[in-house]
Design a protein around this motif. Structure first.
Motif, short mmCIF file in Angstrom:
data_model
loop_
_atom_site.label_atom_id
_atom_site.label_comp_id
_atom_site.label_asym_id
_atom_site.label_seq_id
_atom_site.Cartn_x
_atom_site.Cartn_y
_atom_site.Cartn_z
N SER A 110 0.95 -1.39 0.06
CA SER A 110 0.57 0.22 -0.34
C SER A 110 0.85 1.29 0.14
N GLY A 111 0.67 2.39 -1.06
CA GLY A 111 1.32 3.50 -0.48
C GLY A 111 2.81 3.39 -1.32
N VAL A 112 2.65 2.62 -2.67
CA VAL A 112 4.25 2.35 -3.23
C VAL A 112 3.82 3.37 -4.61
N GLY A 113 2.26 3.98 -4.86
CA GLY A 113 2.53 4.39 -6.19
C GLY A 113 1.14 3.58 -7.38
N LYS A 114 0.88 2.75 -6.89
CA LYS A 114 0.75 1.49 -7.79
C LYS A 114 -0.55 2.93 -8.43
N GLU A 115 -1.51 3.45 -8.01
CA GLU A 115 -2.52 4.36 -8.87
C GLU A 115 -1.73 5.00 -10.17
N LEU A 116 -0.46 5.82 -9.44
CA LEU A 116 0.37 6.76 -10.48
C LEU A 116 0.63 6.21 -11.40
N LEU A 117 1.43 5.17 -11.33
CA LEU A 117 1.79 3.09 -12.57
C LEU A 117 0.31 3.59 -13.58
N ALA A 118 -1.00 3.34 -12.84
CA ALA A 118 -2.13 3.14 -13.77
C ALA A 118 -1.93 4.54 -14.46
N ARG A 119 -2.39 5.86 -13.55
CA ARG A 119 -2.49 6.49 -14.45
C ARG A 119 -1.46 6.82 -16.25
N ALA A 120 -0.27 6.65 -15.27
CA ALA A 120 0.70 6.36 -16.72
C ALA A 120 0.71 5.35 -17.62
N ALA A 121 -0.09 4.35 -17.41
CA ALA A 121 -0.38 3.21 -17.98
C ALA A 121 -1.54 3.67 -19.13
N HIS A 122 -1.84 4.03 -18.24
CA HIS A 122 -3.14 4.62 -19.29
C HIS A 122 -2.93 5.84 -20.38
N ALA A 123 -2.40 6.66 -19.75
CA ALA A 123 -1.97 8.07 -20.75
C ALA A 123 -0.87 6.97 -21.75
N LEU A 124 0.13 6.41 -22.15
CA LEU A 124 1.23 5.62 -22.23
C LEU A 124 -0.27 5.14 -24.02
N SER A 125 -1.44 4.76 -23.38
CA SER A 125 -1.95 3.63 -24.32
C SER A 125 -2.66 4.24 -25.19
N GLY A 126 -2.86 5.97 -25.18
CA GLY A 126 -3.07 6.93 -26.44
C GLY A 126 -4.13 6.64 -26.49
N CYS A 127 -5.06 5.78 -25.54
CA CYS A 127 -6.95 5.80 -25.84
C CYS A 127 -7.51 7.24 -25.45
N ARG A 128 -8.38 7.30 -26.51
CA ARG A 128 -9.34 8.77 -25.82
C ARG A 128 -10.03 8.98 -25.18
N GLY A 129 -9.94 7.71 -24.76
CA GLY A 129 -11.67 7.64 -23.25
C GLY A 129 -10.61 8.90 -22.03
N LYS A 130 -11.66 8.28 -21.15
CA LYS A 130 -10.82 8.59 -19.74
C LYS A 130 -10.70 7.38 -19.13
N LEU A 131 -10.34 7.96 -17.63
CA LEU A 131 -9.24 7.27 -16.71
C LEU A 131 -10.97 6.60 -15.85
N VAL A 132 -11.77 5.75 -15.74
CA VAL A 132 -12.30 5.69 -15.18
C VAL A 132 -11.69 4.26 -13.37
N THR A 133 -11.99 4.71 -12.43
CA THR A 133 -11.33 4.47 -11.61
C THR A 133 -12.00 3.57 -10.58
N VAL A 134 -12.00 2.46 -9.86
CA VAL A 134 -13.23 1.87 -8.80
C VAL A 134 -12.75 0.86 -8.04
N ASN A 135 -12.55 1.69 -6.58
CA ASN A 135 -12.14 0.85 -5.62
C ASN A 135 -12.90 0.02 -5.90
N VAL A 136 -12.69 -1.64 -5.33
CA VAL A 136 -13.82 -2.38 -5.53
C VAL A 136 -13.99 -3.85 -4.89
N ALA A 137 -12.86 -2.74 -3.22
CA ALA A 137 -12.83 -3.64 -1.37
C ALA A 137 -14.36 -3.31 -1.44
#
Ligand code: ATP
Length: 474
Positions: free
Chosen positions: A186-213
């Protein structure tokens, strides 16, 4: 964008018995989610199919009319060494198995083997091929040196080699339609990496986050898939699900390790079929988002314990990054301190204070169970209470002591191990003290105040001992 087929190469099943082909296909689909399958009953057609490309793995029978499995195995190894072959034969003969392995088979199974063993072997081969492909992609990027899109990582402060290798990997798999699994404490920066992966995908749509816990199964389905008006009591309006919100973008499911088994089945179906039904609708919709999942839990252990579905686990970990905890990248501490100080000063509308000398070294002696989130909170707290130009070391020392005091006691207080217990010959007092002092100074980066703290003595007492040691050496 999400293909319903997995893996992203084809698996060719070759056998002259159509009934066996049907049953093996069904098993692979239903128990492992492997549905990118092609079957072939005529051994003469195999090499032509392989020439067409797209096949990564062959499951081969041995006894067939026209060309035998062994002949084919030889040809495949010669002409397509990049394709893995698993023999699934009716012959239970050790010599045959050894011969096949020598010819290059990845594995050998007998048709009467337990289903689970055969499926396990196929999943191992799939994993190996996926890793080989990722490795090839990544090494070509590492060889080429620089990141192609450093801007995607602008919010992630690091100079750590492990983190930079993760950046390269994310670039390598950026356009893959398969899921990406991000693990780490927890707290290592996983969400930041997910954001980076989304930015790299070049997809036009949004990044939608759902915390499923903590989402129960019906809330999970409603959140992801949405519902029609009147789907259940209280459903007064249509609700768009998050899968639809994320169309042409990325659906990021955080805390995936906490997903209940019924929700795991729903997620697997979504990934496998590429389709879902909003509640109350019998019209399927197609998912058009890439899926990224993250967890701080050990999914392999959960899978082994039976609380995480194996087929979903394999599907999710097609591309995987394990983010190292902060204590394994302490070299980043000075950079991070600098970054969080600037951020905190701006957020709190204060002048950016100067950090005390030796702060990074002091923090390096602490294990940061809460990782970067904990460091960030410490810096914010210190900045909010500080008044002078120079930030106080005391605020950090207190935070660390408080955190260490709050750490849950080990189930049985571990008796402090005697480090000399295994020594055949003991060091003298003077030698032992000198080793201790050297080690403490090294850990404290040469800072005597910090080294003294580690040893439970004051800085003047440490200084006195150092002088004594120097005199003894002279
Ligand atoms: N390398 C970094 N550089 C700058 N800030 C960072 C870095 N890594 C993490 N942070 C910050 O630390 C905090 C925690 O990061 P994040 O939420 O991404 O962690 P996480 O691994 O997703 O945590 P959790 O498992 O609890 O969801 C955030 O405020 C984030 O901005």
């Amino acid at each position: 964008m999400l293909p319903s087929s997995y893996p992203n190469f084809q698996i060719l099943l070759v056998d002259d018995e159509p009934a066996w082909l049907r049953s093996l296909s069904l098993t692979l689909k239903s128990t492992a989610g492997l549905n990118n399958l092609v079957t072939c009953e005529d051994s003469r057609e195999v090499m032509g199919l392989l020439e067409g490309g797209g096949i990564g793995l062959v499951l081969l029978d041995l006894t067939m009319p026209h060309l035998s499995g062994e002949e084919l195995l030889k040809k495949i190894a010669e002409r397509h060494p990049e394709i893995a072959t698993i023999v699934v034969s009716g012959l239970n003969q050790l010599e045959t198995a050894v011969r096949c392995m020598k010819l290059g088979a990845f594995d050998y199974f007998i048709k009467t083997d337990e289903e689970d063993r055969i499926v396990g072997g196929v999943l191992r081969a799939v994993r190996m091929l996926e890793m080989q492909r990722d490795y090839r992609e990544m090494s070509s990027r590492l060889v080429s040196g620089e990141l192609r899109h450093p801007e995607a990582f602008a919010d992630i402060v690091t100079a750590d080699r492990g983190m930079l290798a993760i950046f390269s990997y994310l670039e390598a798999v950026a356009k893959s339609p398969q899921p990406l699994l991000i693990t780490g404490e927890s707290g290592v920066g996983k969400e930041l990496l997910a954001r980076a992966a989304h930015a790299l995908s070049g997809c036009r749509g949004k990044l939608v986050t759902v915390n499923v816990a903590g989402l129960d199964d019906s809330v999970f389905a409603d959140t992801l898939f949405g519902h029609l008006r009147g789907a259940f009591t209280g459903a007064e309006a249509v609700r768009k699900g998050m899968v639809e919100e994320a169309a042409d973008g990325t659906l990021f499911l955080d805390e995936i390790g906490d997903l209940s088994i019924p929700s795991q089945v729903k997620l697997l179906r979504l990934l496998q079929e590429g389709e879902y039904f909003p509640l109350g609708s019998d019209q399927p919709k197609r998912i058009k988002a890439r899926v990224i999942v993250a967890t701080h839990q050990n999914l392999a252990a959960k899978e082994a314990a039976g609380s995480f579905r194996r087929d979903l686990y394999f599907r999710l970990r097609t591309h995987q990054v394990q983010v190292p905890p902060l204590r394994e990248r302490k070299g980043d501490l000075p950079l991070l301190l600098d970054h969080f100080l600037t951020e905190a000063a701006r957020a709190l509308e204060k002048k950016r204070p100067t950090p005390p000398k030796g702060l990074a070294q002091f923090l390096a002696t602490y294990s940061f169970p809460g990782n970067l989130r904990e460091l960030r909170a410490m810096v914010y707290d210190a900045v909010s209470v500080h008044r002078d130009r120079m930030l106080s070391m005391e605020s950090f020392v207190k935070a660390v002591e408080r955190a260490q005091g709050e750490a849950p006691p080990a189930a049985e207080p571990a008796p402090r191990q005697n480090p000399f217990a295994g020594f055949a010959e003991l060091p003298t007092f003077t030698e032992a003290a000198s080793f201790l002092v050297q080690e403490a100074l090294e850990r404290a980066g040469g800072n005597q105040t910090l080294a003294g703290r580690l040893l439970g003595i004051s800085q003047p007492a440490l200084n006195k001992r150092l002088k004594m040691m120097r005199n003894q050496q002279a």
